[in-house]
Design an enzyme around this catalytic site. Structure first.
Site, PDB file in Angstrom:
ATOM      1  N   LEU A  65    -139.443  47.699   6.363  1.00 20.97           N
ATOM      2  CA  LEU A  65    -140.863  47.628   5.997  1.00 20.97           C
ATOM      3  C   LEU A  65    -141.311  46.173   5.933  1.00 20.97           C
ATOM      4  CD1 LEU A  65    -140.877  50.330   3.176  1.00 20.97           C
ATOM      5  CD2 LEU A  65    -141.162  50.615   5.650  1.00 20.97           C
TER       6      LEU A  65
ATOM      7  N   ARG B 283    -148.129  36.146  -2.475  1.00 19.01           N
ATOM      8  CA  ARG B 283    -147.630  35.164  -3.451  1.00 19.01           C
ATOM      9  C   ARG B 283    -146.912  33.983  -2.795  1.00 19.01           C
ATOM     10  NH1 ARG B 283    -144.579  39.523  -7.047  1.00 19.01           N
ATOM     11  NH2 ARG B 283    -144.876  40.704  -5.125  1.00 19.01           N
TER      12      ARG B 283
ATOM     13  N   ALA C 140    -124.388  -6.168  21.408  1.00 12.87           N
ATOM     14  CA  ALA C 140    -125.506  -5.854  20.513  1.00 12.87           C
ATOM     15  C   ALA C 140    -126.831  -6.118  21.215  1.00 12.87           C
ATOM     16  CB  ALA C 140    -125.403  -6.704  19.254  1.00 12.87           C
TER      17      ALA C 140
ATOM     18  N   ASN D 241    -135.046   2.615  30.914  1.00 15.16           N
ATOM     19  CA  ASN D 241    -134.971   3.799  31.772  1.00 15.16           C
ATOM     20  C   ASN D 241    -136.341   4.335  32.170  1.00 15.16           C
ATOM     21  OD1 ASN D 241    -135.478   4.519  29.108  1.00 15.16           O
ATOM     22  ND2 ASN D 241    -134.588   6.552  29.361  1.00 15.16           N
TER      23      ASN D 241
ATOM     24  N   ALA E 288    -124.869 -12.995  28.131  1.00 16.89           N
ATOM     25  CA  ALA E 288    -125.825 -12.629  27.096  1.00 16.89           C
ATOM     26  C   ALA E 288    -127.244 -12.979  27.541  1.00 16.89           C
ATOM     27  CB  ALA E 288    -125.484 -13.360  25.797  1.00 16.89           C
TER      28      ALA E 288
ATOM     29  N   ARG F 278    -130.702 -16.750  32.951  1.00 14.88           N
ATOM     30  CA  ARG F 278    -130.872 -17.479  31.686  1.00 14.88           C
ATOM     31  C   ARG F 278    -131.561 -18.807  31.982  1.00 14.88           C
ATOM     32  NH1 ARG F 278    -125.449 -18.330  28.431  1.00 14.88           N
ATOM     33  NH2 ARG F 278    -125.572 -16.083  28.251  1.00 14.88           N
TER      34      ARG F 278
END
Ligand code: UD1
Ligand code: CA
Length: 453
Positions: A8, A15, A377, A383, A420, A437
């Protein structure tokens, strides 16, 4: 006798104060109604009929099409609701009727109720509770046989003191149920056709009535508001944690872990506090999941350590991986054995092969990375060109210096070293050094400008 189930679920659940039908609220990440039908399915019924009304489309969409949905156009009471579904039930079956807001009900209890009579009869699942307010009371005669259910709003002050209540789960043979429901009237304080009136009617007609008392009242508690929803959630979580611990999982604090799906695990695997498991998660042997991790649909191999606050979604992780703290794996990642991904690294739809490391502060998306690669890092795989996504391919033993941007589509072959701060925009062939660089300049004795007075 075959079994048919009527659930049911036409009520709004006012409530809950929600636009969502009550039965679509979730316990342990799964809709209340799904819990009910999953539990009842273990009894192998021939059919499950769901009586719907409020929010019908939402209910049907959430439940899929393996059920017989019956609309109750006007909510005239639980007896009226059952009558809507009865024409779809076969005459010679046993019918199990359940209210839809009892997600914690177990198949064991339901089986006890269904098996409590053969052929002809009515059986009601009752429970003894501390606070029966609002619930239908079980009235027993001098011989302690159940003779009626009195709804709370129709109870005398004496009847209100009865603590044995109707859980809202009733079983009956189809013929008796049909016969009795046709006799139910709505001359009560709510003007409703009560399913519960069939008990006193059955007693009058000498149809056998039985009561089965639930072993644990908590499993029959209905959810009517958000407080009860949260209570049901805690009960469910504790029970789930307990069963996993019995099967050998180490849970540092079973009060502080959440299961919103299924977990498979090997030996000696540990969950620290505030871990959330969602969907289907498989953990190997000796896996450690640190505090605050969220794991959704993932697989983690033996001896891997996932440090705190790592989020892993739709990802496969090999053995001896060390991930996090604070790492994020979005859908579609495959990490082979011995991979290390450290803090503030986001990885999406990428493969990291055996022994590859990305220790800090990087974004790796749509990439295929070889073995023993070191990602410095601040490395970013660029992408996305604003319109399309492109792939980055990195070979084995590549060293990517810190703060490198790799502009995809691009391929970097084996043994390449990237200095780097490089921006890689073209393919790089094996064994080379690549570096972009600006030369460093030093201007001796440099005076900084000073503020004008
Ligand atoms: C009902 C029982 C009560 C029992 C309690 C247990 C009746 C008359 N009362 O009371 O004895 O102690 O459950 O929780 O049966 N529903 C429909 N159509 C309707 C009315 C209700 O489908 O016309 C559904 C609701 O969605 C709900 C269930 O039936 O899932 C119970 O209805 P509710 O109004 O909550 O009944 P209670 O007052 O809780
Ligand atoms: Ca209720």
């Amino acid at each position: 006798m075959s079994l048919e189930v009527i659930v049911l679920a036409a009520g709004k659940g006012s409530r809950m104060h929600s636009h969502l039908p009550k039965v679509l609220h979730k316990v342990g990440g799964k809709e209340i109604l799904k819990h009910v039908v999953d539990n009842v399915s273990q009894l192998n019924p021939k059919n499950i009929h769901i009586v719907y009304g409020f929010g019908g489309d939402m209910v049907k969409n959430a439940m899929g099409d393996s059920f017989d949905f019956v609309e109750q156009k006007e909510l005239l009471g639980t007896g009226h609701a059952v009558l809507q579904a009865l024409p779809n039930c076969s005459e010679d079956s046993k019918i199990l009727v359940l209210v839809s807001d009892i997600p914690l009900i177990t198949s064991e209890t339901l089986t006890r109720l269904v098996d409590s009579f053969n052929e002809t009869g009515v059986a009601v699942l009752t429970s003894v509770v501390e606070n029966p307010a609002g619930l239908g009371r079980i009235k027993r005669d001098a011989d302690n046989n159940v003779c009626a259910i009195i709804e709370d709003k129709d109870c005398s002050s004496e009847e209100k003191k009865i603590t044995e209540i109707n859980t809202g789960v009733i079983a009956a043979d189809c013929k008796s149920l049909k016969y009795l429901l046709q006799k139910v009237k709505n001359d009560n304080n709510q003007g409703e056709y009560y399913l519960t009136d069939i008990i006193s009617l059955a007693c009058g007609e000498k149809i056998p009535v039985r009561a089965v008392v639930a072993a644990e009242s908590k499993e029959c508690e209905g959810i009517n508001n958000k407080v009860q929803l949260a209570e049901a959630e805690r009960y469910y979580q504790k029970k789930k944690a307990r069963s996993y611990m019995i099967d050998g999982l180490i849970i540092i604090d079973p009060e502080r872990v959440d299961f919103r799906g299924d977990l498979e695990f090997g030996a000696n695997t540990t969950l620290d506090v505030n871990v959330i498991i969602e969907g289907h998660v498989k953990l190997g042997n000796n896996v450690v999941i640190g505090s605050g991790c969220v794991l959704r649909n993932c697989e983690i191999g033996d001896d891997s350590v996932i440090s705190p606050y790592t989020v892993i979604e739709d990802t496969i992780v090999g053995a001896k991986a060390t991930l996090g703290p604070f790492a994020r794996f979005r859908p579609g990642c495959v990490l082979e054995d011995n991979v290390h991904v450290g803090n503030f690294v986001e990885v999406k739809k990428s493969k990291l092969s055996n022994g590859t490391k990305a220790g800090h502060l990087s974004y790796l998306g749509d990439s295929e990375i070889g073995e023993n690669v070191n990602i410095g890092a601040g490395t970013i795989t660029c992408n996305y060109d604003g319109a399309n996504k492109w792939k980055t391919k990195i070979g084995n033993n590549v060293f990517v210096g810190s703060d490198t941007q790799i502009v995809a589509p691009v391929e970097i072959e084996d043994n390449v070293t990237i200095g780097a701060g490089t921006t890689v925009t073209k393919n790089v062939s094996a064994d080379s050094l690549v570096i972009t660089r600006a030369p460093m300049r030093t201007i001796a004795g440099w005076k900084r400008p000073v503020k004008k007075k």
